[in-house]
Design an enzyme around this catalytic site. Structure first.
Site, PDB file in Angstrom:
ATOM      1  N   ASP A  67      73.417  48.526  54.659  1.00 25.73           N
ATOM      2  CA  ASP A  67      72.874  49.760  54.084  1.00 25.73           C
ATOM      3  C   ASP A  67      73.518  50.134  52.759  1.00 25.73           C
ATOM      4  OD1 ASP A  67      75.079  52.151  55.178  1.00 25.73           O
ATOM      5  OD2 ASP A  67      75.067  50.199  56.130  1.00 25.73           O
ATOM      6  N   LYS A 120      83.701  48.326  65.354  1.00 25.62           N
ATOM      7  CA  LYS A 120      82.419  48.849  65.842  1.00 25.62           C
ATOM      8  C   LYS A 120      81.772  47.889  66.829  1.00 25.62           C
ATOM      9  CE  LYS A 120      77.772  49.965  64.195  1.00 25.62           C
ATOM     10  NZ  LYS A 120      76.938  50.245  63.005  1.00 25.62           N
ATOM     11  N   LYS A 144      84.997  45.210  62.292  1.00 23.60           N
ATOM     12  CA  LYS A 144      85.087  44.531  63.591  1.00 23.60           C
ATOM     13  C   LYS A 144      85.134  45.522  64.752  1.00 23.60           C
ATOM     14  CE  LYS A 144      88.843  42.543  62.064  1.00 23.60           C
ATOM     15  NZ  LYS A 144      88.764  42.866  60.623  1.00 23.60           N
ATOM     16  N   THR A 183      94.206  51.812  56.912  1.00 24.57           N
ATOM     17  CA  THR A 183      95.647  51.853  57.164  1.00 24.57           C
ATOM     18  C   THR A 183      96.419  52.519  56.032  1.00 24.57           C
ATOM     19  OG1 THR A 183      95.517  49.849  58.503  1.00 24.57           O
ATOM     20  CG2 THR A 183      97.684  50.431  57.638  1.00 24.57           C
ATOM     21  N   VAL A 204      73.780  48.762  59.923  1.00 27.49           N
ATOM     22  CA  VAL A 204      73.047  49.526  58.909  1.00 27.49           C
ATOM     23  C   VAL A 204      73.570  50.960  58.790  1.00 27.49           C
ATOM     24  CG1 VAL A 204      70.938  48.143  59.009  1.00 27.49           C
ATOM     25  CG2 VAL A 204      71.245  50.029  60.632  1.00 27.49           C
ATOM     26  N   ASP A 257      88.821  44.643  56.977  1.00 31.98           N
ATOM     27  CA  ASP A 257      87.975  45.830  56.775  1.00 31.98           C
ATOM     28  C   ASP A 257      86.485  45.518  56.891  1.00 31.98           C
ATOM     29  OD1 ASP A 257      90.323  47.410  56.017  1.00 31.98           O
ATOM     30  OD2 ASP A 257      90.243  46.322  54.122  1.00 31.98           O
ATOM     31  N   GLY A 305      94.882  53.866  52.908  1.00 29.87           N
ATOM     32  CA  GLY A 305      94.159  54.812  52.069  1.00 29.87           C
ATOM     33  C   GLY A 305      93.955  54.306  50.655  1.00 29.87           C
ATOM     34  N   ARG A 306      94.412  53.085  50.377  1.00 28.48           N
ATOM     35  CA  ARG A 306      94.259  52.529  49.034  1.00 28.48           C
ATOM     36  C   ARG A 306      92.802  52.173  48.754  1.00 28.48           C
ATOM     37  NH1 ARG A 306      98.519  47.678  48.829  1.00 28.48           N
ATOM     38  NH2 ARG A 306      97.674  47.377  50.923  1.00 28.48           N
ATOM     39  N   THR A 365     101.093  46.258  53.209  1.00 25.52           N
ATOM     40  CA  THR A 365     100.850  47.634  53.656  1.00 25.52           C
ATOM     41  C   THR A 365     102.149  48.407  53.842  1.00 25.52           C
ATOM     42  OG1 THR A 365     100.872  46.963  55.988  1.00 25.52           O
ATOM     43  CG2 THR A 365      98.734  46.978  54.857  1.00 25.52           C
ATOM     44  N   HIS A 403      91.200  49.790  62.538  1.00 27.59           N
ATOM     45  CA  HIS A 403      89.817  49.743  62.999  1.00 27.59           C
ATOM     46  C   HIS A 403      89.296  51.165  63.173  1.00 27.59           C
ATOM     47  CE1 HIS A 403      90.244  45.419  64.798  1.00 27.59           C
ATOM     48  NE2 HIS A 403      90.407  45.482  63.503  1.00 27.59           N
TER      49      HIS A 403
END
Length: 514
Positions: free
Chosen positions: A421, A106, A104, A388, A503, A101, A390-391, A218, A129
């Site tokens: 940010d 982006k 990667k 994946t 950011v 998480d 929602g936890r 998961t 992703h």
């Protein structure tokens, strides 16, 4: 580029470092006239007094100044202009450094515009992703490589990936419903293993067996599918071309699951129903199936640029992570070679992606975790819920010990520091710089023994925080001084440049610092 030469590091046991790269130097270098990409605005990096960086034993001082251009170009000093990312080698990998998480997708999405092929080499639908297109539309991808939004890129799902076809086709349908054409641009290895619904059911039964010692999977069936592969009764994508023997292999999987788990019932009707579904899948998947080992190596021989997108992250690696609270594949650099059939000496740049803080989903030791209001504040600020599952993600300060361990294993050439940010407005920011045992002994590296890891006392450095909103900043020099010092302290502690700084969530919310 002087920076690239200073930052290049060999992948331990995989990529041979050149003699020049191994030489120690104390020379001070200057980054001169190198514009870098940041979406809608661009940066020109020049020598100055701002932003000291330590890269191995090389001191670099850079100052970034925003400029406007129609495309991403760089002044090479010879009258020619080139793309800001042109210094990246023919093969570049983007790997997670923490527990997943990290963001990667982006960077892969941005870099994909500069590469001919984007490939995934391991994992399955447990790798979520999240990326955004130019319109700001959100795409949550699990199996399809993040480069799919770039229409000129060919995306490869390698042999090391386990594929759940219902989920795979759902992703394709969602992409195409939003105008993304995947035809002829998405290739699936004939050697990749198929993940069936029974693997997902078995995953849940396995977790139930563990009761209070659950791994925190998961429940996407990843582990059971890799287990089928390891005991050699798995079914591969290429088997879909031989439907005359497919049912027999499927029947063996069902019987094996029923023999192992009391909660799983075998029935010929269930096998027939699955078979009927996969006959349809075989027809639809046919034009995606290729020998990706041949495709990737041929592309390399033809000089095509190849970008490798890692799933999960190093601290979830089955060999190097917090075992048994790990995934079932190798998200570290070694997984590239085994999951794509690519020789180690062909790997070029290896970019490690790290959040400016640390998160983890599921069970397992987590030394820098924040509890109570502090952890909740960080979770809300960073929207930390799993792509994946929602936890809610567990949140904490950046763990430098774990990050250094990941750097050692993977031989990163640079770091992409994401979500800086999110730390804006906090009363203080901390870095976990060392582990000490109960007796006060400082540990040399990240321990394999979980009983030690669960009891370590983390030594923190507290740094000055910043209040400013930095989501609109596109120049390193425009970051608050406290934010710059935070970045530079990380660079000092790991001996690598934080070359890419996120950011915000959008494509353009990226500072490239050279």
């Amino acid at each position: 580029m002087a920076m690239a030469a200073a930052a290049a590091v060999a992948s331990q046991g995989l990529v041979a470092a050149s003699t020049q790269q191994q030489k120690k130097t104390s020379a001070k270098l200057s980054c001169n006239a190198a514009p870098v990409f940041s979406g809608k605005s661009f940066l020109r990096v020049k020598s100055g007094s701002n932003g000291a960086v330590r890269v191995r034993n090389v001191g670099v001082r850079c100052e970034a100044q925003a400029i406007e251009r129609e495309s991403v170009k760089a002044d090479t000093g010879s009258g020619r202009e080139e793309d800001a990312f042109s210094g990246l080698k023919q093969v570049c990998a983007v790997l997670g450094t923490q527990w997943g998480d990290e963001g990667k997708g982006k960077l892969v999405d941005i870099l994909a515009q500069r590469f001919d092929v984007v490939a995934r080499c391991q994992g399955g639908a447990n790798a979520g992703h999240t990326i955004y297109n130019d319109k700001g539309e959100k795409f949550a991808l699990h199996l399809v490589p993040s480069g799919i939004l770039n229409e000129k890129t060919t995306c490869v799902v390698g042999n090391g990936v386990v594929i759940h076809l219902p989920g795979f086709f759902k992703e394709i349908d969602n992409l195409e419903s939003k105008g993304v054409n995947t035809s002829g641009r998405l290739l699936v290895s004939d050697r990749a293993h198929l993940l069936f619904n029974l693997h997902q059911e078995v995953d849940g039964l396995r977790e139930a067996e563990l009761a209070g010692q659950m791994i925190g999977t998961t429940k996407r069936g990843i582990g059971p599918c890799y287990a089928s592969k390891a005991i050699r009764n798995g079914i591969r994508v290429g088997d879909l071309r031989h439907l005359d023997t497919f049912r027999e292999k499927l029947d063996i999987l069902f019987r094996d699951a029923a023999a192992r788990f009391k909660g799983f019932e075998y029935s010929a009707a269930a096998v027939d129903a699955e078979m009927e579904m996969y006959v349809k899948y075989a027809e639809r998947l046919e034009h995606y199936i290729v020998d990706t080992v041949d495709y990737v190596n041929t592309a390399y021989a033809e000089g095509k640029r190849i970008l490798i997108e890692g799933g999960q992250a190093t601290m979830l690696d089955i060999d190097f992570g917090t075992y048994p609270f790990v995934t079932s594949s190798n998200p570290s650099v070694g997984g590239i070679c085994t999951g794509l059939g690519m020789a180690p000496n062909r790997l070029g740049d290896i970019v490690g992606v790290a959040k400016a803080y640390t998160t983890r989903v599921g069970s397992g030791p987590y030394p820098t975790e924040l509890f109570g209001e502090e952890g909740e504040e960080l979770r809300k600020a960073g929207f930390e819920w799993g792509t994946t599952t929602g936890r809610p993600r567990r949140c904490g300060w950046l763990d430098i010990v774990a990050l250094n361990f990941a750097c050692t294993i993977n031989g990163f050439t640079a770091i992409n520091l994401t979500k800086l940010d999110v730390l804006s407005g906090l009363p203080e920011v901390k870095l976990g710089v060392a582990y000490r045992t109960q007796s006060g002994e400082k540990l040399r590296s990240f321990p394999a023994d979980l009983s030690i890891l669960e009891q370590v006392e983390v030594e923190y450095e507290t740094l000055e925080a910043w209040k400013e909103d930095i989501t609109k900043v596109r120049s390193y020099a425009e970051l608050p001084v406290a934010a710059q010092k935070y970045v530079e302290r990380i660079e000092e502690l790991i001996g690598l440049p934080c070359q890419y700084i996120g950011v915000g969530p959008g494509r353009d919310a990226l500072i490239v610092k050279q």
